[in-house]
Design a protein around this motif. Structure first.
Motif, short mmCIF file in Angstrom:
data_model
loop_
_atom_site.label_atom_id
_atom_site.label_comp_id
_atom_site.label_asym_id
_atom_site.label_seq_id
_atom_site.Cartn_x
_atom_site.Cartn_y
_atom_site.Cartn_z
N PRO A 79 0.85 -1.21 0.00
CA PRO A 79 0.00 0.00 0.00
C PRO A 79 0.88 1.26 0.00
N GLY A 80 0.52 2.21 -0.85
CA GLY A 80 1.30 3.44 -0.97
C GLY A 80 2.20 3.43 -2.19
N THR A 81 2.18 2.33 -2.97
CA THR A 81 3.03 2.24 -4.17
C THR A 81 2.33 2.83 -5.38
N PRO A 82 2.94 3.82 -6.05
CA PRO A 82 2.37 4.32 -7.30
C PRO A 82 2.77 3.40 -8.45
N VAL B 280 -4.12 0.88 5.42
CA VAL B 280 -4.35 1.42 4.07
C VAL B 280 -4.31 2.94 4.11
N LEU B 281 -5.01 3.52 5.08
CA LEU B 281 -5.05 4.99 5.17
C LEU B 281 -3.66 5.54 5.46
N ASP B 282 -2.94 4.91 6.38
CA ASP B 282 -1.58 5.39 6.71
C ASP B 282 -0.67 5.32 5.50
N ALA B 283 -0.81 4.24 4.73
CA ALA B 283 0.07 4.07 3.56
C ALA B 283 -0.21 5.14 2.52
N GLY B 284 -1.50 5.41 2.32
CA GLY B 284 -1.87 6.45 1.34
C GLY B 284 -1.33 7.79 1.79
N ALA C 38 1.24 8.36 3.76
CA ALA C 38 2.71 8.39 3.70
C ALA C 38 3.19 8.59 2.26
N ALA C 39 2.40 8.09 1.31
CA ALA C 39 2.82 8.17 -0.10
C ALA C 39 2.58 9.55 -0.67
N ARG D 133 5.53 11.82 -2.10
CA ARG D 133 6.24 11.24 -3.25
C ARG D 133 5.37 11.28 -4.50
N ILE D 134 4.12 10.90 -4.37
CA ILE D 134 3.29 10.82 -5.60
C ILE D 134 2.90 12.21 -6.07
N SER D 135 2.74 13.14 -5.10
CA SER D 135 2.40 14.50 -5.52
C SER D 135 3.58 15.13 -6.25
#
Ligand SMILES: Nc1nc2[nH]c(I)nc2c(=O)[nH]1
Length: 266
Positions: free
Chosen positions: A129-132, A245-249, A251-252, A255-257
């Motif tokens: 979770p959190g991987t683009p 799931v929420l924490d991973a989103g 944390a990402a 980086r994704i932004s």
């Protein structure tokens, strides 16, 4: 409604946006899905914010408490981005025309490129979770199409090889995958996840494919990127907690932004 009315409605929406933002033509559209909301603040200067419900053809967000907005952003390279923060999902039952109205409006507003982002389930256990993940192609499992009549559109290279290459130059660690759009709103059973895997899907969600087809029909270049927010049902040996799931989103987010900001700045 006649087959021309969705396009007339998109023109009306684009005219409203031009008037309300003071920007006659935008260059790139961004559709921000789950986990991507922070990207807009990083990509440039927000010069106008409109409640989406005021724009012709857009409806109030499905999730109570979510304010759907449409923002005009001045990018560092001088180009204009149109950020569509209110996506209509197919599972809302408002019809495919509503699902793709945002993309059609962006095309009518002048956008030659559309960035489609989403949150999704991952079928590759390496994608925590959190991987683009870049979308290389899609499988449309909705059994629907935004196109009507004898509108035969080729979907080869639907997700721009040029923009995928650009993204990988910016972040060489980025993986690519095939995204399957399920109708939803229910999630898949483990058997359905295995079915999706066997037919070649790496990512599963409830958006994006129908919008991409409409964007190709409108002549736009398409960049699709998913944020894996969970391992699809049955992939993880241990049930994932919603908090994970929420924490991973969360944390990402940076980086994704940053990735999105760098890709569209080119
Ligand atoms: N279909 C489908 N859609 C999703 N959206 C998100 I976030 N996670 C999922 C998922 O596991 N399956």
């Amino acid at each position: 409604m006649t087959t021309s009315e969705p396009f007339e409605l998109a023109q009306a929406a684009a005219g409203y946006i031009a008037e309300a933002t003071g920007v006659d033509s935008h260059d790139i559209a961004l559709v921000l899905g789950s986990g991507w909301s922070g990207a807009a603040d990083l990509i440039g200067e927000v010069t106008a914010t409109l409640p989406s419900s005021e724009v012709p053809g857009f409806s109030a967000p499905a999730v109570v408490g979510h304010v759907g907005t449409i923002r005009s952003i001045l990018l560092p390279n001088g180009k204009r981005a149109l950020v569509l923060g209110a996506r209509t999902h197919y599972y809302e039952g408002k019809g495919v025309r509503s699902v793709v109205h945002g993309v059609r409006t962006a095309a009518a507003a002048g956008c030659a490129v559309v960035v489609l982002t989403n949150g999704c389930g991952g079928l590759n256990p390496a994608w925590r979770p959190g991987t683009p993940v870049l979308i290389r192609d899609h499988i449309n499992l909705t059994a629907a199409s935004p196109l009507e009549g004898a509108t035969f559109v080729d979907l080869t290279d639907l997700y721009s090889p040029r923009l995928r290459e650009l993204a990988r130059e910016i972040d060489p660690a980025l993986d690519e995958g095939v995204y399957a759009q399920f109708p939803g709103p229910h999630y898949e059973t483990p058997a359905e996840v295995q079915y999706a895997h066997r037919i070649g899907a790496d990512l599963i969600g409830m958006s994006t494919a129908l919008e991409a087809i409409a964007a190709r029909h409108a002549g736009m270049e398409i960049f699709g990127i998913s944020l894996v927010t969970n391992l699809a049902a049955g992939i993880s040996p241990t049930p994932l907690s919603h908090k994970e799931v929420l924490d991973a989103g969360e944390a990402a987010g940076p980086r994704i932004s940053r990735l999105l900001a760098d890709v569209i700045a080119k």
